[in-house]
Scaffold this active site. Sequence first.
Site, PDB file in Angstrom:
ATOM      1  CE  LYS A 125      -4.181  -1.986   0.981  1.00 45.40           C
ATOM      2  NZ  LYS A 125      -3.948  -3.967   0.887  1.00 45.40           N
TER       3      LYS A 125
HETATM    4  C1  LIG Z   1      -3.766  -5.124  -0.223  1.00 47.30           C
HETATM    5  C2  LIG Z   1      -3.208  -5.851  -0.144  1.00 47.30           C
HETATM    6  C3  LIG Z   1      -3.424  -7.065  -1.217  1.00 47.30           C
HETATM    7  C4  LIG Z   1      -4.280  -7.243  -2.347  1.00 47.30           C
HETATM    8  O1  LIG Z   1      -4.317  -6.163  -3.095  1.00 47.30           O
HETATM    9  P1  LIG Z   1      -5.824  -5.054  -3.727  1.00 47.30           P
HETATM   10  O2  LIG Z   1      -4.758  -4.053  -4.853  1.00 47.30           O
HETATM   11  O3  LIG Z   1      -6.726  -4.323  -2.972  1.00 47.30           O
HETATM   12  O4  LIG Z   1      -5.949  -5.894  -4.857  1.00 47.30           O
HETATM   13  C5  LIG Z   1      -2.845  -8.047  -1.449  1.00 47.30           C
HETATM   14  N1  LIG Z   1      -1.515  -7.784  -0.160  1.00 47.30           N
HETATM   15  C6  LIG Z   1      -0.980  -7.554   0.429  1.00 47.30           C
HETATM   16  C7  LIG Z   1      -0.230  -7.354   1.687  1.00 47.30           C
HETATM   17  C8  LIG Z   1      -2.294  -6.017   0.694  1.00 47.30           C
HETATM   18  O5  LIG Z   1      -1.229  -5.446   1.631  1.00 47.30           O
END
Ligand SMILES: *Cc1c(COP(=O)(O)O)cnc(C)c1O
Length: 508
Positions: A125
């Site tokens: 993120k």
């Molecule tokens: C948010 C997240 C995901 C999923 O990503 P999306 O863009 O929502 O598909 C996968 N792994 C981690 C560690 C995340 O924080």
Amino acid sequence: MAVTGRKEKEGKNMNLLYKSTRNAEKTVTASEAILKGLAEDGGLFVPESVPKLDVSMQELKSMTYQETAYAVMKQFLTDFTEEELKHCINSAYDEKFDTEVIAPLVKVGDTYHLELFHGATIAFKDMALSILPHLLTTAAKKNNVKNEIVILAATSGDTGKAALAGFADVPGTKIIVFYPKGGVSRVQELQMVTQKGDNTSVVAIHGNFDNAQSGVKAMFEDKALEKELAEAGYQFSSANSINIGRLVPQVVYYVYAYAKLLENEEITDGEKINVTVPTGNFGNILAAYYAKQMGVPIGKLICASNENKVLFDFFQTGVYDRNREFILTSSPSMDILISSNLERLIYTIAGQDAEKNAALMAQLKANGSYEITPDMREKLEDFVGGYATEEETKETIHNTYARTGYVMDPHTAVAAHVCAQYRDDSKDETKCLVVSTASPYKFIHSVMTAIDDKYADADEFELIDELCSISGMPVPHAIEEIRNADIRHTTECDAEAMKDTVKTILGV
Ligand SMILES: *Cc1c(COP(=O)(O)O)cnc(C)c1O
């Protein structure tokens, strides 16, 4: 007059505009789309067309992450000046990352892991949330917004901390994050309540994540509150993953990864690679799809789910159905039954038909499901769905460590399993990129028990030292920081009192 007319037209051609996935009429600029987050009709903003890269891979392969970011983002955010965009990029991708390359590639067995967890909160993120505050404040300036921007967020763990870290001490913004007391891991809670920055607030609510989410949503829709805030010089905005200002920065690392594979002579120019993405809200993999449309030679986009396999079933059958049990897994950031960003793909495969898309989304809202047409299914040929059970996820962590010494987190392990399974089933020998979305330190308990059951009852901080000693991977700053940091946020409130708490924090 004629000259002015032509000038305006040229300006317009150069300017990429955005539309809602649910309205064919209105267009907005990139900066307006970032400011609004979500369109008023409930749709998501999409570019009228995905722009092509205007630099070659030969040029890209020697570029830094920041230079690549500029080459990609300028194609999408055409109403930002070069100076504005470069300022945003350089403010985001700096020493907050523990490596100069920002997104390192690591060869593990016969796949390449693109590590997106080297930012402030050690999960992917950070890749977008470290730049979103700068894009948002720049967009506010461009659109003559004089109010201070107040970001409200409800979190089940990862997003809240990444947003706090991104917005901390960014002038012109405040951020208030709500999390469910007792509903997040110890590391996650400590990460949030020790957050620095004069403009940050963290509130534990007595309730679950849904209560927090509903409370935040109610505040966004509260017209009287909006008026009160405006009088005090504030306006709300959202940092969640449907904002186009989060999607565009994610396209960058796919372009960068391809260019670096080329530079390292792992592939030849134009050679296709497959990409496997651990998926929840469908944001990360959609960015890969956009990168492919920009011209990056990507073959298959492999969408990896955990046991909440709504997307696997969708790619298998053409039916999206959220009516099922919600399963808590060891990859909690993928425990999602409504993948919001999928709407952008549905709109695309419906031939950018807003009406058709809106009808399907109305069915999703009313019945929890919809089915796409055979025509639309044909346009999904770039995608492959797969999933990993909890047992398979654990085995993947265990076996990869045993074979190579590389330790991965459960989200990444879901992708690694699905990638290997696809290769076995399809006999497709295309080289594969596995997108690695979190540091194993962040999900230390699941990771260590996958390596050895003897760790089942150990304390989280003991396990952190143990992981360091068995893997040789340095303990990330984000973890060291919370060991001894002061608790700065102790506010708690009932779910019903969230609005009053926000007013108290803002002094209105
Ligand atoms: C948010 C997240 C995901 C999923 O990503 P999306 O863009 O929502 O598909 C996968 N792994 C981690 C560690 C995340 O924080």
